[in-house]
Write a protein that holds these residues in place. Structure first.
Motif, short mmCIF file in Angstrom:
data_model
loop_
_atom_site.label_atom_id
_atom_site.label_comp_id
_atom_site.label_asym_id
_atom_site.label_seq_id
_atom_site.Cartn_x
_atom_site.Cartn_y
_atom_site.Cartn_z
N GLN A 213 -53.98 14.14 22.48
CA GLN A 213 -54.46 13.47 21.24
C GLN A 213 -54.45 11.79 21.48
OE1 GLN A 213 -55.16 14.81 18.28
NE2 GLN A 213 -55.72 12.80 17.67
N MET A 214 -55.70 11.49 21.17
CA MET A 214 -55.80 9.90 21.70
C MET A 214 -56.08 9.16 20.07
SD MET A 214 -58.04 10.19 24.87
CE MET A 214 -59.63 10.87 23.96
N ASN A 215 -55.23 8.48 19.83
CA ASN A 215 -55.47 7.65 18.58
C ASN A 215 -55.55 6.13 18.81
OD1 ASN A 215 -55.01 10.05 17.13
ND2 ASN A 215 -52.77 9.55 17.22
N SER A 216 -55.88 5.38 17.81
CA SER A 216 -56.10 3.92 17.98
C SER A 216 -56.82 3.74 19.31
CB SER A 216 -54.79 3.21 17.88
OG SER A 216 -53.99 3.43 17.03
N LEU A 217 -58.20 4.42 19.39
CA LEU A 217 -58.56 4.08 20.74
C LEU A 217 -59.33 2.76 20.97
CD1 LEU A 217 -60.36 7.44 20.80
CD2 LEU A 217 -59.12 6.35 22.78
N LYS A 218 -59.10 2.11 22.14
CA LYS A 218 -59.63 0.85 22.20
C LYS A 218 -60.97 1.07 23.33
CE LYS A 218 -55.11 -0.85 22.24
NZ LYS A 218 -54.32 -1.61 23.38
N ILE A 219 -61.85 -0.21 23.43
CA ILE A 219 -63.06 -0.07 24.05
C ILE A 219 -62.60 0.23 25.67
CG2 ILE A 219 -64.88 -1.22 25.02
CD1 ILE A 219 -65.13 -2.69 22.39
N ASP A 220 -61.47 -0.51 26.02
CA ASP A 220 -60.83 -0.07 27.43
C ASP A 220 -60.71 1.45 27.77
OD1 ASP A 220 -59.18 -3.42 27.72
OD2 ASP A 220 -61.29 -2.65 27.85
N ASP A 221 -60.41 2.33 26.62
CA ASP A 221 -60.30 3.57 26.92
C ASP A 221 -61.76 4.39 27.48
OD1 ASP A 221 -58.07 3.46 24.18
OD2 ASP A 221 -57.42 3.57 25.97
N THR A 222 -62.55 3.60 27.37
CA THR A 222 -63.81 4.58 27.75
C THR A 222 -63.83 4.81 29.12
OG1 THR A 222 -65.43 3.00 26.10
CG2 THR A 222 -66.20 4.08 27.77
N GLY A 223 -64.17 6.09 29.63
CA GLY A 223 -64.33 6.57 30.78
C GLY A 223 -64.30 8.02 30.41
N VAL A 224 -64.41 8.48 31.85
CA VAL A 224 -64.53 10.08 32.08
C VAL A 224 -62.88 10.39 32.24
CG1 VAL A 224 -65.18 12.13 33.49
CG2 VAL A 224 -66.86 9.94 33.26
N TYR A 225 -62.81 11.46 31.56
CA TYR A 225 -61.19 11.91 31.35
C TYR A 225 -61.31 13.40 32.23
CZ TYR A 225 -59.68 8.39 28.47
OH TYR A 225 -59.41 7.05 28.03
N GLY B 43 -60.58 2.07 17.29
CA GLY B 43 -59.49 2.49 16.12
C GLY B 43 -59.74 3.97 15.95
N GLY B 44 -60.48 4.80 16.17
CA GLY B 44 -60.65 6.12 16.09
C GLY B 44 -59.97 6.99 16.64
N SER B 45 -60.00 8.37 16.44
CA SER B 45 -59.33 9.11 17.32
C SER B 45 -60.20 10.28 17.88
CB SER B 45 -58.15 9.85 16.46
OG SER B 45 -57.40 9.05 15.97
N LEU B 46 -59.71 10.90 19.06
CA LEU B 46 -60.24 12.10 19.70
C LEU B 46 -59.21 12.88 20.26
CD1 LEU B 46 -63.40 10.58 21.70
CD2 LEU B 46 -63.37 12.03 19.60
N GLN C 160 -64.36 19.36 35.60
CA GLN C 160 -65.42 18.69 35.88
C GLN C 160 -65.54 17.02 34.91
OE1 GLN C 160 -65.03 20.96 33.58
NE2 GLN C 160 -65.90 20.28 31.71
N GLY C 161 -64.43 16.75 34.17
CA GLY C 161 -64.54 15.74 33.18
C GLY C 161 -65.21 15.65 32.03
N ALA C 162 -64.75 14.94 30.98
CA ALA C 162 -65.22 14.69 29.78
C ALA C 162 -65.47 13.21 29.67
CB ALA C 162 -64.32 15.52 28.95
N GLN C 163 -66.64 12.97 29.05
CA GLN C 163 -66.77 11.62 28.79
C GLN C 163 -66.40 11.09 27.52
OE1 GLN C 163 -68.71 9.01 30.51
NE2 GLN C 163 -67.88 7.60 29.20
N VAL C 164 -65.44 9.97 27.47
CA VAL C 164 -65.04 9.42 26.19
C VAL C 164 -65.78 8.17 26.21
CG1 VAL C 164 -63.05 8.49 24.88
CG2 VAL C 164 -62.98 10.62 26.24
N THR C 165 -66.40 7.73 25.16
CA THR C 165 -67.18 6.45 24.85
C THR C 165 -66.50 5.78 23.59
OG1 THR C 165 -68.82 7.18 25.89
CG2 THR C 165 -69.11 5.10 24.84
N VAL C 166 -65.74 4.70 23.66
CA VAL C 166 -65.21 4.08 22.40
C VAL C 166 -66.43 2.57 22.19
CG1 VAL C 166 -63.40 3.08 21.26
CG2 VAL C 166 -63.06 4.76 23.04
N SER C 167 -66.74 2.54 21.12
CA SER C 167 -67.71 1.52 20.82
C SER C 167 -67.19 0.70 19.71
CB SER C 167 -69.04 2.14 20.22
OG SER C 167 -68.77 2.63 19.11
N SER C 168 -67.66 -0.60 19.73
CA SER C 168 -67.21 -1.53 18.94
C SER C 168 -67.76 -1.51 17.69
CB SER C 168 -67.45 -3.06 19.50
OG SER C 168 -68.82 -3.08 19.70
#
Length: 116
Positions: A82-94, A15-18, A108-116
C-alpha cells in the motif's frame, strides 16, 4: 519453478495512493521472505520493503517509511504494498521478490508513475 505476478500499477498524481499485489505460485515451499524492489529510470534497483514469512519481521527503505505498508495474506502466497502520499521520486518499475536460502525469484515488474 516459482512464478510471481504483480498487479495494481498505474499512474497517479503526487499525493495519491496505489496498491500493488503480488501472487506467488509454483514451488514456493522453503520461502524465507517476500518483498518489493523498485528501479527508477537511470538508477539502480533498490529494496523498498521486505517481510519475513516466519515471524513477520518487516523492513522498509528510509525513503518510504511512514508512507508505504507491506502486508501478506495468511496463506503466505500473496503480498501487497500500500503506497500512500506518493511522490514523483516513487516513479519506477516495482518488482515482487521471493527469497529462498539458495535463490531469489523476481516478478516481471509493474510500472508506477507519479505525476505532478
Amino acid at each position: 519453478q516459482v512464478r510471481l505476478v504483480e498487479s495494481g500499477g498505474g499512474t497517479v498524481q503526487a499525493g495519491g495512493s496505489l496498491r500493488l499485489s503480488c501472487a506467488a505460485s509454483g514451488f514456493i515451499s522453503g520461502a524465507i521472505a517476500m518483498g518489493w524492489y523498485r528501479q527508477a529510470p537511470g538508477k539502480q534497483r533498490e529494496s523498498v520493503a521486505t517481510i519475513m514469512l516466519s515471524g513477520s519481521t518487516i523492513n522498509y527503505a528510509d525513503s518510504v517509511k511512514g508512507r508505504f505498508t507491506i502486508s501478506r495474506d495468511n496463506a503466505k502466497t500473496q503480498i501487497y504494498l500500500q503506497m500512500n502520499s506518493l511522490k514523483i521520486d516513487d516513479t519506477g518499475v516495482y518488482y515482487c521478490t521471493l527469497r529462498k536460502s539458495t535463490n531469489t525469484y523476481w516478478g516481471q515488474g509493474a510500472q508506477v508513475t507519479v505525476s505532478s
